[in-house]
Write a protein that holds these residues in place. Structure first.
Motif, short mmCIF file in Angstrom:
data_model
loop_
_atom_site.label_atom_id
_atom_site.label_comp_id
_atom_site.label_asym_id
_atom_site.label_seq_id
_atom_site.Cartn_x
_atom_site.Cartn_y
_atom_site.Cartn_z
N LYS A 84 -5.46 -4.97 -2.77
CA LYS A 84 -4.87 -6.32 -2.97
C LYS A 84 -5.81 -7.19 -3.80
CE LYS A 84 -2.37 -6.34 1.42
NZ LYS A 84 -2.44 -6.82 2.80
N LYS A 85 -7.11 -7.11 -3.45
CA LYS A 85 -8.11 -7.93 -4.16
C LYS A 85 -8.18 -7.57 -5.64
CE LYS A 85 -13.14 -8.48 -3.97
NZ LYS A 85 -14.32 -7.98 -3.25
N GLN A 86 -8.19 -6.27 -5.95
CA GLN A 86 -8.30 -5.83 -7.34
C GLN A 86 -7.02 -6.12 -8.14
OE1 GLN A 86 -10.92 -5.04 -9.02
NE2 GLN A 86 -12.20 -5.12 -7.20
N HIS B 85 -6.77 -8.43 -11.48
CA HIS B 85 -6.26 -7.90 -12.74
C HIS B 85 -4.87 -8.44 -13.11
CE1 HIS B 85 -9.51 -5.09 -11.88
NE2 HIS B 85 -9.49 -4.76 -13.14
N GLY B 86 -4.41 -9.44 -12.33
CA GLY B 86 -3.13 -10.10 -12.66
C GLY B 86 -1.91 -9.22 -12.48
N LEU B 87 -1.96 -8.30 -11.51
CA LEU B 87 -0.81 -7.41 -11.25
C LEU B 87 -0.01 -7.90 -10.06
CD1 LEU B 87 -2.54 -3.92 -11.63
CD2 LEU B 87 -0.96 -4.94 -13.24
N ARG C 77 4.78 -5.25 -7.12
CA ARG C 77 5.70 -4.17 -7.52
C ARG C 77 5.20 -3.39 -8.74
NH1 ARG C 77 8.07 -6.69 -11.77
NH2 ARG C 77 8.03 -8.95 -11.68
N GLN C 78 4.14 -3.89 -9.38
CA GLN C 78 3.68 -3.23 -10.62
C GLN C 78 2.76 -2.04 -10.38
OE1 GLN C 78 2.44 -7.07 -12.47
NE2 GLN C 78 3.48 -6.29 -14.28
N LEU C 79 2.20 -1.94 -9.18
CA LEU C 79 1.33 -0.80 -8.88
C LEU C 79 1.50 -0.37 -7.43
CD1 LEU C 79 -1.07 1.15 -9.49
CD2 LEU C 79 -2.60 -0.71 -8.89
N LEU D 293 -8.14 2.01 -11.94
CA LEU D 293 -6.69 2.30 -11.88
C LEU D 293 -5.89 1.06 -12.29
CD1 LEU D 293 -6.05 4.31 -8.59
CD2 LEU D 293 -5.82 5.11 -10.91
N CYS D 294 -6.31 -0.11 -11.82
CA CYS D 294 -5.60 -1.35 -12.18
C CYS D 294 -5.66 -1.60 -13.69
CB CYS D 294 -6.22 -2.54 -11.45
SG CYS D 294 -5.91 -2.55 -9.68
N ARG D 295 -6.83 -1.31 -14.30
CA ARG D 295 -6.97 -1.52 -15.75
C ARG D 295 -6.06 -0.58 -16.52
NH1 ARG D 295 -12.34 -1.99 -14.36
NH2 ARG D 295 -12.90 0.07 -15.11
#
Length: 297
Positions: free
Chosen positions: A252-254, A258-260, A263-265, A295-297
């Motif tokens: 959740k923090k990451q 990263h502005g996600l 539902r995006q990840l 992974l977020c990037r």
């Protein structure tokens, strides 16, 4: 007069003020006297925060912020329960968290402060080699200032904050002095009722401050200092615990960083397990957080 200073301190302040009024404004001595008076006036001699001793609330805060660490949580709740029963007669504790990097030693101290309703201040001791860093410099020196303990109290604005002394095992000593010896008085609950900072040169009561210290290696802490602390070992996390920590906190923090949007990840439990087993091998969760950031990037 409104600060409620002890009588001995008030006498000293009045004496300094009368001396200050007789000095020429441009003299260097006047600047030293003014700094000294202002420092004494900024210290919280009589202001303190009320402790929140509701055990249910404290348990809730600790559970929300950290997964696992049952021994630590139990020890904190025991301390609050005893404090609630004993009241003023109980001296503040000195707790030392010892464990590998990344297991949450620093963050749990912030949670304890939140659970107790106390102000939180952090003093980093890593690489401190000069005893004056702890005790301050005498006013005879140009640019003298109080030590890190009194500065932290001033910053907190209350006489009973929770003070985190980070990296206790990383203190060094050289020709300038031994800071770990200066810490002996600070962390001794029998002596710290009248802690003397070289700059202030007046006794200040540290007995209401709750000290929490952290260290990676207990053997690097001098024996006399180790003896004054209640040491709690923080073990490394199991793979199952890491999975829960990643799901509840790290991911959740990451994603937020990263502005996600949610539902995006999406990460399945199997994917998380394989990241933990195949891509991280550590006691804490810092590397796991880095992998999730990748992974977020």
């Amino acid at each position: 007069a409104a600060l409620g200073m002890p009588e001995s301190v008030m006498e000293r302040v009045n004496k300094e003020i009368s001396r200050f009024t007789k000095l020429a404004p441009v003299s260097p001595e006047a600047a030293v006297a003014r700094t000294y008076i202002e420092t004494l006036a900024e210290l919280p001699w009589n202001s303190s925060t009320e402790d929140c001793l509701e055990l249910a609330n404290a348990r809730k805060v600790l559970e929300e912020d950290h997964y696992g660490l049952e021994d630590v949580k139990k020890r904190i709740l025991e301390y609050l329960a005893v404090k609630k029963r004993a009241g003023k007669s109980m001296r503040a504790q000195v707790i030392c968290f010892v464990g590998p990097p990344g297991v949450g030693k620093t963050s749990i101290a912030r949670s304890i402060a939140e659970a107790m309703g106390r102000k939180y201040v952090r003093v980093s001791l890593g690489g401190v080699r000069d005893e004056s860093e702890i005790r301050g410099h005498r006013r005879t020196y140009v640019g003298a200032m109080p030590g890190s303990i009194i500065s932290a109290i001033k910053k907190a604005g209350t006489r009973n904050p929770l003070m985190l002394l980070d990296e206790m095992d990383k203190m060094g000593n050289d020709f300038r002095g031994d800071p770990s010896s200066a810490m002996l008085e600070v962390l001794d609950t029998e002596q710290n009722t009248a802690f003397r900072d070289h700059f202030i040169d007046l006794p200040f009561d540290l007995s209401d401050v709750m000290f929490v210290t952290t260290a990676n290696d207990a053997s690097a802490i001098p024996p006399a200092l180790y003896d004054r602390m209640d040491v709690i070992e923080l073990p490394s996390y199991t793979a199952e615990e890491k999975k829960h920590i990643a799901k509840r906190h790290l991911l959740k923090k990451q994603m937020k960083k990263h502005g996600l949007a949610a539902r995006q990840l999406r990460l399945s439990d199997d994917a998380l397990s394989s990241i933990i087993e195949c891509y991280t091998s550590e006691a804490g969760v810092r590397n796991l957080e880095r992998q999730l950031a990748a992974l977020c990037r």
